[in-house]
Design an enzyme around this catalytic site. Structure first.
Site, PDB file in Angstrom:
ATOM      1  N   ASN A  53      -8.723 -35.059 -27.118  1.00 29.88           N
ATOM      2  CA  ASN A  53      -7.392 -35.490 -27.528  1.00 29.88           C
ATOM      3  C   ASN A  53      -7.272 -35.450 -29.044  1.00 29.88           C
ATOM      4  OD1 ASN A  53      -4.813 -36.328 -26.848  1.00 29.88           O
ATOM      5  ND2 ASN A  53      -5.492 -38.170 -25.780  1.00 29.88           N
ATOM      6  N   LEU A  54      -6.030 -35.378 -29.504  1.00 32.08           N
ATOM      7  CA  LEU A  54      -5.799 -35.395 -30.947  1.00 32.08           C
ATOM      8  C   LEU A  54      -6.111 -36.770 -31.525  1.00 32.08           C
ATOM      9  CD1 LEU A  54      -4.790 -33.623 -33.301  1.00 32.08           C
ATOM     10  CD2 LEU A  54      -2.477 -34.438 -32.808  1.00 32.08           C
ATOM     11  N   CYS A  73      23.661 -25.254  -4.192  1.00 28.01           N
ATOM     12  CA  CYS A  73      22.398 -24.901  -3.559  1.00 28.01           C
ATOM     13  C   CYS A  73      22.568 -23.598  -2.788  1.00 28.01           C
ATOM     14  CB  CYS A  73      21.971 -26.015  -2.611  1.00 28.01           C
ATOM     15  SG  CYS A  73      20.591 -25.590  -1.524  1.00 28.01           S
ATOM     16  N   HIS A  79       4.258 -33.091 -12.091  1.00 26.31           N
ATOM     17  CA  HIS A  79       5.607 -33.490 -12.503  1.00 26.31           C
ATOM     18  C   HIS A  79       6.623 -32.368 -12.327  1.00 26.31           C
ATOM     19  CE1 HIS A  79       3.819 -36.875 -15.229  1.00 26.31           C
ATOM     20  NE2 HIS A  79       3.875 -37.210 -13.962  1.00 26.31           N
ATOM     21  N   ARG A 104      15.376 -27.421 -22.666  1.00 26.92           N
ATOM     22  CA  ARG A 104      13.922 -27.447 -22.442  1.00 26.92           C
ATOM     23  C   ARG A 104      13.449 -26.155 -21.773  1.00 26.92           C
ATOM     24  NH1 ARG A 104      11.039 -32.405 -19.904  1.00 26.92           N
ATOM     25  NH2 ARG A 104       9.326 -31.446 -21.053  1.00 26.92           N
ATOM     26  N   GLY A 109      -5.256 -33.979 -23.917  1.00 28.83           N
ATOM     27  CA  GLY A 109      -3.922 -34.106 -24.492  1.00 28.83           C
ATOM     28  C   GLY A 109      -2.997 -35.064 -23.777  1.00 28.83           C
ATOM     29  N   THR A 110      -3.553 -36.137 -23.220  1.00 31.97           N
ATOM     30  CA  THR A 110      -2.710 -37.119 -22.534  1.00 31.97           C
ATOM     31  C   THR A 110      -2.728 -38.451 -23.284  1.00 31.97           C
ATOM     32  OG1 THR A 110      -4.463 -38.002 -21.117  1.00 31.97           O
ATOM     33  CG2 THR A 110      -3.302 -36.043 -20.331  1.00 31.97           C
TER      34      THR A 110
END
Length: 232
Positions: free
Chosen positions: A198-199, A133, A106, A56, A172-173
């Site tokens: 939105n789509l 870390c 997020h 990703r 877009g949610t």
């Protein structure tokens, strides 16, 4: 001056080549969410989870902002009031497109988080299952993203912005992931006008005052043009 609060989801980045959870042929379709996007998955199989987020991270790093990202940056720059962008996305396309002070509820693929001491740093392109870390040396590094079952970031700040918004836009949610799906009700409760771009209609479309259906790269620039023209 009118304060605008904007929530963006995966749909705004889809036209930049970053798939959504619901794509039938994208990266997410190759994995179960339960196997790669929960704390339990990371505890069970850190190698799989790190490999998934390495993919990703690479895909997101090569993506380019589209006209919707650029239009929101233009709105933020040219609007005489405040424009606050809150995103559910973990890519950096808003920032690359010119937006500033984006609230990533997020987290971000570009960040790393230590599960032992909570230290944060810039993630390397590829993280190993036992990535140490840099602060405490514990082999507990993970992507600095919010997994299912975890609390989103910046919630107090986001709710404060919604309470003072004059206009709330959701772009877009899906309207299926909470607490973001309830932001339209939060904004309404504070007297804000609301609009969904939105789509296709989301799960909470009926809660909005205005609906614009179409690809984000077309609908968002047109909406931004309308707002800036009314301002002049």
């Amino acid at each position: 001056m009118t304060k605008i609060v904007i929530l963006t989801g995966a749909g705004i980045s889809a036209e930049s080549g970053l798939g959504t959870f619901r794509d039938t042929d994208g990266l997410w379709s190759q994995y179960r969410i339960e196997d790669v996007a929960t704390p339990e998955a990371f505890a069970r199989n850190p190698a799989l989870v790190q490999a998934f987020y390495n993919l990703r991270r690479d895909t997101a790093a090569r993506a380019q902002p589209n006209a919707a990202h650029q239009a929101l940056a233009r709105l933020q720059r040219d609007w005489r009031g405040d424009v606050v962008i809150v995103t559910q996305n973990v890519d950096s396309l808003h920032e690359v497109g010119g937006a500033t002070d984006v609230l990533h509820m997020h987290g971000t693929l570009a960040g790393a988080l230590c599960g032992a001491c909570n230290h944060r740093w810039t993630a390397p392109p590829s993280m190993a299952p036992d990535e140490p870390c840099p602060a405490c040396a514990a082999p507990a590094a993970r992507p600095d993203v919010v997994w299912f079952g975890e609390m989103p970031y910046h919630m107090d700040e986001i709710l404060t912005h919604l309470a003072s918004a004059d206009l709330f836009a959701s772009i877009g949610t899906s309207g299926e992931v909470y607490p973001a799906a309830a932001f339209v009700q939060d904004a309404h409760a504070s007297g804000a006008r609301t609009i969904e771009l939105n789509l296709e209609p989301s799960a909470v479309t009926s809660a909005f005052d205005d609906i614009r259906i179409g690809p984000a790269s077309e609908a968002v620039p047109l909406w931004v043009d309308e707002l800036l023209q009314k301002q002049n």
